[in-house]
Structure formats: C-alpha cells, structure tokens
Write a protein that holds these residues in place. Structure first.
Motif, short mmCIF file in Angstrom:
data_model
loop_
_atom_site.label_atom_id
_atom_site.label_comp_id
_atom_site.label_asym_id
_atom_site.label_seq_id
_atom_site.Cartn_x
_atom_site.Cartn_y
_atom_site.Cartn_z
N UNK A 16 0.93 -1.06 -0.13
CA UNK A 16 -0.09 -0.08 -0.06
C UNK A 16 0.60 1.30 0.08
N UNK A 17 2.05 1.32 0.78
CA UNK A 17 2.84 2.34 0.66
C UNK A 17 3.48 2.70 -0.66
N UNK A 18 3.45 2.17 -1.63
CA UNK A 18 3.84 2.33 -2.82
C UNK A 18 3.03 3.03 -3.73
N UNK A 19 1.48 3.37 -2.90
CA UNK A 19 0.81 3.90 -4.15
C UNK A 19 0.67 5.65 -3.50
N UNK A 20 0.24 6.38 -4.50
CA UNK A 20 0.08 7.75 -4.16
C UNK A 20 -1.06 7.95 -3.11
N UNK A 21 -1.09 9.04 -2.19
CA UNK A 21 -2.43 9.43 -1.67
C UNK A 21 -3.54 9.36 -2.59
N UNK A 22 -4.76 9.33 -2.01
CA UNK A 22 -6.07 9.01 -2.89
C UNK A 22 -6.12 8.06 -3.68
N UNK A 23 -5.07 7.03 -4.00
CA UNK A 23 -5.33 5.97 -4.81
C UNK A 23 -6.48 5.04 -4.18
N UNK A 24 -7.17 4.42 -5.22
CA UNK A 24 -8.43 3.46 -4.73
C UNK A 24 -7.56 1.94 -4.75
N UNK A 25 -7.70 1.37 -3.95
CA UNK A 25 -7.13 0.14 -3.64
C UNK A 25 -8.07 -1.00 -3.11
N UNK A 26 -7.47 -2.29 -3.30
CA UNK A 26 -8.48 -3.25 -2.62
C UNK A 26 -7.41 -4.20 -2.00
N UNK A 27 -7.64 -4.49 -1.03
CA UNK A 27 -6.46 -5.46 0.00
C UNK A 27 -7.20 -6.29 0.85
#
Length: 152
Positions: A16-27
């Motif tokens: 998750x830390x590899x994504x920029x702020x405000x990225x939409x993620x599923x984990x």
C-alpha cells in the motif's frame, strides 16, 4: 472516456505504501482491533515468503520466512451501518476497498477511507499471496514491454 468510477488496484497490504495518496485500492487484512466508538479497524498482514534455499515444490511453513507485519488503519464510518453484526470479529480476514488518505513516513501504517468491507471467508492465504504476486509480475512485465512514446 469512462463515465464510471476509477477501478481499484488489487494489491497486498504490504504494498500500500507504494501507492500515492488518494489511490483507490483493494486488499486483504486480518482484523486486529475494532474501535466501535470511532468506527475504525486496524488490519494487518504478515506475508510469508519461500526461502531461497527451499525447493519450489516444497510447501511447508518451515521453508517460509516471515516479513515485517504491515498495518492499515481503516475508517469504516461511511459503511459501518451496512455491516452486519458479527462480521467484524478479531482474527477474521476481510477484503477492504477504499482510498489511501495518509501514511507514516516509513510506510509501516497506511490510513484508508473504507468504502466497502466484506468477509474473505475461508481463504487459502498462501494461494492468494502466490496468485497476487504472479498477477503483479505479469502487470510489471506488461508495462516493461510497452513502447516508449516520444513527442517531437
């Protein structure tokens, strides 16, 4: 031009830390704490890796090496009323869909605004990790093979 919402990036909690702020993620994460007063979940995931000396056909846990546990703090205030009683039990695995809102400088904890939470059921965690890593490798190779566009 798409008129629908942006798709989420399926990833391991540790990435998750590899994504920029405000990225939409599923984990996927394991519930460690549920603060009902603040509608906040603390979820973790310690990924197991095969040691380099183990054979690829071996699936014993003794040949796996644990990584540092990563943590996500998930604000579920906007979806808490949609969650049935009993779905947020300590130790249960849940799928989290949301937006990255903040993270510690070292990336150890990421804050998520949850927009959907659902049970992962009886998931085979090792299989899930392997298949997601394979997907990430395919995605990475696909990006590497794209032609470079040069504007003249």
């Amino acid at each position: 031009m798409s008129l629908g919402p942006n798709p989420a990036s399926l990833t391991l909690l540790e990435n998750l830390a590899q994504f920029p702020l405000r990225s939409k993620v599923r984990f996927l994460g394991c519930i460690k704490v549920y603060h009902s007063a603040s509608s906040t979940l603390i979820v973790t995931h310690t990924t197991m890796y095969k040691s380099p000396s183990s054979s690829s056909s071996s699936s014993s846990l003794s040949s796996s090496l644990p990584r540092k546990t990563k943590t996500a703090t998930v604000d579920i205030a906007i979806v808490v009323e949609q969650i049935r009683i009993g779905e947020l039990q300590i130790g249960d695995w849940v799928n989290v869909l949301g937006y990255i809102t903040d993270m510690q400088a070292d990336g150890a904890t990421v804050c998520i605004q949850g927009i959907q939470i659902w049970s992962a059921g009886g998931i085979d965690l090792g299989k899930y990790e392997r298949q997601l890593r394979e997907k990430e490798n395919v995605d990475r190779r696909s990006l590497d093979t794209l032609p470079t566009v040069v504007n003249i």
